[in-house]
Design a protein around this motif. Sequence first.
Motif, PDB file in Angstrom:
ATOM      1  N   LEU A 155      57.052-130.848  54.983  1.00 15.56           N
ATOM      2  CA  LEU A 155      56.853-132.290  54.789  1.00 15.56           C
ATOM      3  C   LEU A 155      58.191-133.006  54.795  1.00 15.56           C
ATOM      4  O   LEU A 155      59.168-132.503  54.232  1.00 15.56           O
ATOM      5  N   GLU A 156      58.233-134.181  55.420  1.00 16.92           N
ATOM      6  CA  GLU A 156      59.491-134.941  55.451  1.00 16.92           C
ATOM      7  C   GLU A 156      59.887-135.355  54.032  1.00 16.92           C
ATOM      8  O   GLU A 156      61.016-135.165  53.608  1.00 16.92           O
ATOM      9  N   TRP A 157      58.950-135.961  53.317  1.00 17.61           N
ATOM     10  CA  TRP A 157      59.214-136.428  51.960  1.00 17.61           C
ATOM     11  C   TRP A 157      58.165-135.903  51.004  1.00 17.61           C
ATOM     12  O   TRP A 157      56.990-135.827  51.345  1.00 17.61           O
ATOM     13  N   ILE A 158      58.581-135.580  49.789  1.00 19.60           N
ATOM     14  CA  ILE A 158      57.648-135.268  48.699  1.00 19.60           C
ATOM     15  C   ILE A 158      57.694-136.452  47.747  1.00 19.60           C
ATOM     16  O   ILE A 158      58.743-136.761  47.174  1.00 19.60           O
ATOM     17  N   GLU A 159      56.553-137.127  47.624  1.00 24.26           N
ATOM     18  CA  GLU A 159      56.463-138.299  46.747  1.00 24.26           C
ATOM     19  C   GLU A 159      56.136-137.845  45.323  1.00 24.26           C
ATOM     20  O   GLU A 159      55.526-136.810  45.123  1.00 24.26           O
ATOM     21  N   ASP A 160      56.540-138.652  44.365  1.00 21.35           N
ATOM     22  CA  ASP A 160      56.232-138.398  42.942  1.00 21.35           C
ATOM     23  C   ASP A 160      56.840-137.118  42.411  1.00 21.35           C
ATOM     24  O   ASP A 160      56.282-136.471  41.525  1.00 21.35           O
ATOM     25  N   TYR A 161      57.967-136.724  42.966  1.00 22.66           N
ATOM     26  CA  TYR A 161      58.665-135.549  42.471  1.00 22.66           C
ATOM     27  C   TYR A 161      60.162-135.784  42.629  1.00 22.66           C
ATOM     28  O   TYR A 161      60.581-136.297  43.670  1.00 22.66           O
ATOM     29  N   PRO A 162      61.029-135.472  41.651  1.00 22.80           N
ATOM     30  CA  PRO A 162      60.705-134.777  40.400  1.00 22.80           C
ATOM     31  C   PRO A 162      60.013-135.641  39.342  1.00 22.80           C
ATOM     32  O   PRO A 162      59.443-135.093  38.409  1.00 22.80           O
ATOM     33  N   ARG A 163      60.056-136.979  39.501  1.00 29.20           N
ATOM     34  CA  ARG A 163      59.363-137.835  38.522  1.00 29.20           C
ATOM     35  C   ARG A 163      58.425-138.768  39.272  1.00 29.20           C
ATOM     36  O   ARG A 163      58.662-139.073  40.450  1.00 29.20           O
ATOM     37  N   PRO A 164      57.377-139.267  38.589  1.00 27.11           N
ATOM     38  CA  PRO A 164      56.472-140.207  39.252  1.00 27.11           C
ATOM     39  C   PRO A 164      57.265-141.393  39.822  1.00 27.11           C
ATOM     40  O   PRO A 164      58.174-141.897  39.183  1.00 27.11           O
ATOM     41  N   GLY A 165      56.924-141.775  41.046  1.00 31.73           N
ATOM     42  CA  GLY A 165      57.587-142.919  41.671  1.00 31.73           C
ATOM     43  C   GLY A 165      58.849-142.541  42.422  1.00 31.73           C
ATOM     44  O   GLY A 165      59.368-143.335  43.209  1.00 31.73           O
ATOM     45  N   GLU A 166      59.371-141.333  42.226  1.00 34.81           N
ATOM     46  CA  GLU A 166      60.572-140.889  42.959  1.00 34.81           C
ATOM     47  C   GLU A 166      60.135-140.051  44.154  1.00 34.81           C
ATOM     48  O   GLU A 166      58.982-139.630  44.235  1.00 34.81           O
ATOM     49  N   ARG A 167      61.065-139.809  45.060  1.00 28.66           N
ATOM     50  CA  ARG A 167      60.734-138.903  46.163  1.00 28.66           C
ATOM     51  C   ARG A 167      61.963-138.115  46.589  1.00 28.66           C
ATOM     52  O   ARG A 167      63.091-138.518  46.327  1.00 28.66           O
ATOM     53  N   ILE A 168      61.713-136.987  47.226  1.00 29.36           N
ATOM     54  CA  ILE A 168      62.807-136.092  47.646  1.00 29.36           C
ATOM     55  C   ILE A 168      62.429-135.492  48.996  1.00 29.36           C
ATOM     56  O   ILE A 168      61.238-135.302  49.287  1.00 29.36           O
ATOM     57  N   GLU A 169      63.446-135.215  49.825  1.00 21.56           N
ATOM     58  CA  GLU A 169      63.158-134.628  51.143  1.00 21.56           C
ATOM     59  C   GLU A 169      62.548-133.232  50.958  1.00 21.56           C
ATOM     60  O   GLU A 169      63.070-132.433  50.168  1.00 21.56           O
ATOM     61  N   GLY A 170      61.456-132.957  51.695  1.00 23.10           N
ATOM     62  CA  GLY A 170      60.748-131.678  51.554  1.00 23.10           C
ATOM     63  C   GLY A 170      61.633-130.462  51.786  1.00 23.10           C
ATOM     64  O   GLY A 170      61.708-129.578  50.917  1.00 23.10           O
ATOM     65  N   PRO A 171      62.342-130.375  52.935  1.00 20.16           N
ATOM     66  CA  PRO A 171      63.150-129.175  53.190  1.00 20.16           C
ATOM     67  C   PRO A 171      64.241-128.968  52.138  1.00 20.16           C
ATOM     68  O   PRO A 171      64.550-127.834  51.774  1.00 20.16           O
ATOM     69  N   LYS A 172      64.806-130.100  51.622  1.00 15.07           N
ATOM     70  CA  LYS A 172      65.855-129.997  50.599  1.00 15.07           C
ATOM     71  C   LYS A 172      65.269-129.404  49.301  1.00 15.07           C
ATOM     72  O   LYS A 172      65.864-128.519  48.691  1.00 15.07           O
ATOM     73  N   LEU A 173      64.092-129.888  48.934  1.00 18.27           N
ATOM     74  CA  LEU A 173      63.431-129.385  47.725  1.00 18.27           C
ATOM     75  C   LEU A 173      63.055-127.914  47.902  1.00 18.27           C
ATOM     76  O   LEU A 173      63.276-127.089  46.998  1.00 18.27           O
ATOM     77  N   ALA A 174      62.515-127.582  49.060  1.00 24.15           N
ATOM     78  CA  ALA A 174      62.111-126.190  49.320  1.00 24.15           C
ATOM     79  C   ALA A 174      63.323-125.264  49.209  1.00 24.15           C
ATOM     80  O   ALA A 174      63.254-124.207  48.574  1.00 24.15           O
ATOM     81  N   ALA A 175      64.465-125.689  49.792  1.00 23.78           N
ATOM     82  CA  ALA A 175      65.673-124.845  49.751  1.00 23.78           C
ATOM     83  C   ALA A 175      66.146-124.653  48.310  1.00 23.78           C
ATOM     84  O   ALA A 175      66.541-123.540  47.922  1.00 23.78           O
ATOM     85  N   ALA A 176      66.078-125.714  47.501  1.00 25.24           N
ATOM     86  CA  ALA A 176      66.513-125.607  46.097  1.00 25.24           C
ATOM     87  C   ALA A 176      65.598-124.661  45.321  1.00 25.24           C
ATOM     88  O   ALA A 176      66.057-123.874  44.492  1.00 25.24           O
ATOM     89  N   MET A 177      64.299-124.730  45.619  1.00 23.77           N
ATOM     90  CA  MET A 177      63.345-123.851  44.925  1.00 23.77           C
ATOM     91  C   MET A 177      63.572-122.388  45.316  1.00 23.77           C
ATOM     92  O   MET A 177      63.495-121.495  44.480  1.00 23.77           O
ATOM     93  N   VAL A 178      63.846-122.158  46.595  1.00 24.60           N
ATOM     94  CA  VAL A 178      64.097-120.783  47.063  1.00 24.60           C
ATOM     95  C   VAL A 178      65.378-120.257  46.400  1.00 24.60           C
ATOM     96  O   VAL A 178      65.431-119.114  45.926  1.00 24.60           O
ATOM     97  N   GLU A 179      66.391-121.122  46.324  1.00 24.18           N
ATOM     98  CA  GLU A 179      67.664-120.700  45.722  1.00 24.18           C
ATOM     99  C   GLU A 179      67.458-120.325  44.249  1.00 24.18           C
ATOM    100  O   GLU A 179      67.985-119.316  43.775  1.00 24.18           O
ATOM    101  N   ALA A 180      66.657-121.128  43.537  1.00 18.75           N
ATOM    102  CA  ALA A 180      66.434-120.864  42.108  1.00 18.75           C
ATOM    103  C   ALA A 180      65.737-119.525  41.882  1.00 18.75           C
ATOM    104  O   ALA A 180      65.881-118.908  40.824  1.00 18.75           O
ATOM    105  N   ALA A 181      64.975-119.074  42.891  1.00 13.34           N
ATOM    106  CA  ALA A 181      64.241-117.801  42.759  1.00 13.34           C
ATOM    107  C   ALA A 181      64.996-116.662  43.437  1.00 13.34           C
ATOM    108  O   ALA A 181      64.468-115.559  43.593  1.00 13.34           O
ATOM    109  N   GLY A 182      66.242-116.940  43.830  1.00 10.38           N
ATOM    110  CA  GLY A 182      67.014-116.019  44.682  1.00 10.38           C
ATOM    111  C   GLY A 182      67.151-114.598  44.161  1.00 10.38           C
ATOM    112  O   GLY A 182      67.365-113.673  44.941  1.00 10.38           O
ATOM    113  N   ALA A 183      67.035-114.404  42.838  1.00 11.19           N
ATOM    114  CA  ALA A 183      67.276-113.059  42.295  1.00 11.19           C
ATOM    115  C   ALA A 183      66.103-112.104  42.500  1.00 11.19           C
ATOM    116  O   ALA A 183      66.246-110.897  42.295  1.00 11.19           O
ATOM    117  N   VAL A 184      64.935-112.630  42.904  1.00 10.66           N
ATOM    118  CA  VAL A 184      63.807-111.702  43.096  1.00 10.66           C
ATOM    119  C   VAL A 184      63.793-111.199  44.542  1.00 10.66           C
ATOM    120  O   VAL A 184      64.362-111.833  45.434  1.00 10.66           O
TER     121      VAL A 184
END
Length: 305
Positions: free
Chosen positions: A43-72
Amino acid sequence: MDYEAIIVGGGPAGLAAAAELARAQRRVLLLDCESFGGQVAKLEWIEDYPRPGERIEGPKLAAAMVEAAGAVKMEINEVIEIESYSGCRSVTCADGKAYTAPAVIVASGLRPRPLGIPGEEEYKGKGIIHCAFCDGGLYTNKAVAVCGGGDAGISEALYLAKFAAKVHLIEAQAALSATPPLQARARANARLDIRLGQKPVAITGGDFVTRIEVEESSTGRREELEVYGVLVHAGFDPVTEYLQGAVLLDDQGCVAVSGDMESDSDGVYAAGDIRGGSPRRVASAVSDGKAAAAAVLQFLQESKQ
Ligand SMILES: Cc1cc2nc3c(=O)[nH]c(=O)nc-3n(C[C@H](O)[C@H](O)[C@H](O)COP(=O)(O)OP(=O)(O)OC[C@H]3O[C@@H](n4cnc5c(N)ncnc54)[C@H](O)[C@@H]3O)c2cc1C
């Protein structure tokens, strides 16, 4: 056993669970049949994340989530079966590999429900669009159709309208069901042709899609629209084939869970869009993943694993 926990699905729910279990230094395997990041990465944008009314680029969020789980340990593999034996879960993959662990978290999300009309199967990979964000550029200056006037359909139609000459937004009901802000953006976009009360009845073409036929629900009148791509977002089904007989599913086909994301099968937890009653948002998927990981940690402690 091979691992202390196995997670099926590397979307926001699975990745959040993986990050929590990695922090607790548990031995975890995360399996995804496609890529890590789940729907968010498409998705280009994820709406209502991290807080309601905010938005973040989908690939950027996905990369951050993958990085946070990097140890598994992460592996691309499709899970086809989960079996439970006393104290042990066995997870079988499409390539024949099987892994064991006392606990499993299933987080395999949803997939778009097919329309079930002629041409839909035949034109897979030949004009049936799976991901507007990945493939939108292929339809520059061409006409396309999006079937479904909910949140998912409208956000994908708005993205396609950046490239396409025209986006026919086809909704079988008499009204759109997306949130009011999305509806307003759709109505304000001159490239969107909103068609209410019309249902798609056939997708046709030569080697590739060139037309979609729609039928007016009230009159039965049919019309052919010239399109070179068709995207279907007319409802979603939970991805649970590999769970048949392994856990209790609710009347929507989602995994029935208790408050701590536990299924009716000992040691099997569900998180994200796949679990019954999910609000189907990124924030709820992340929170489910964390709750399931906390429940797994308690389960491992109680069973002295
Ligand atoms: C078009 C669209 C727009 C959206 N926009 C927003 C938005 O703006 N804001 C918002 O909060 N939410 C939005 N959502 C909803 C959001 O994307 C989901 O709620 C969220 O991604 C759910 O996370 P999940 O981890 O449960 O599932 P998913 O993100 O779907 O991840 C599931 C993962 O499981 C994998 N998988 C499936 N089957 C198997 C198998 N058998 N073996 C191994 N792996 C498997 C898949 O490949 C996938 O990576 C949108 C959804 C769509 C479709």
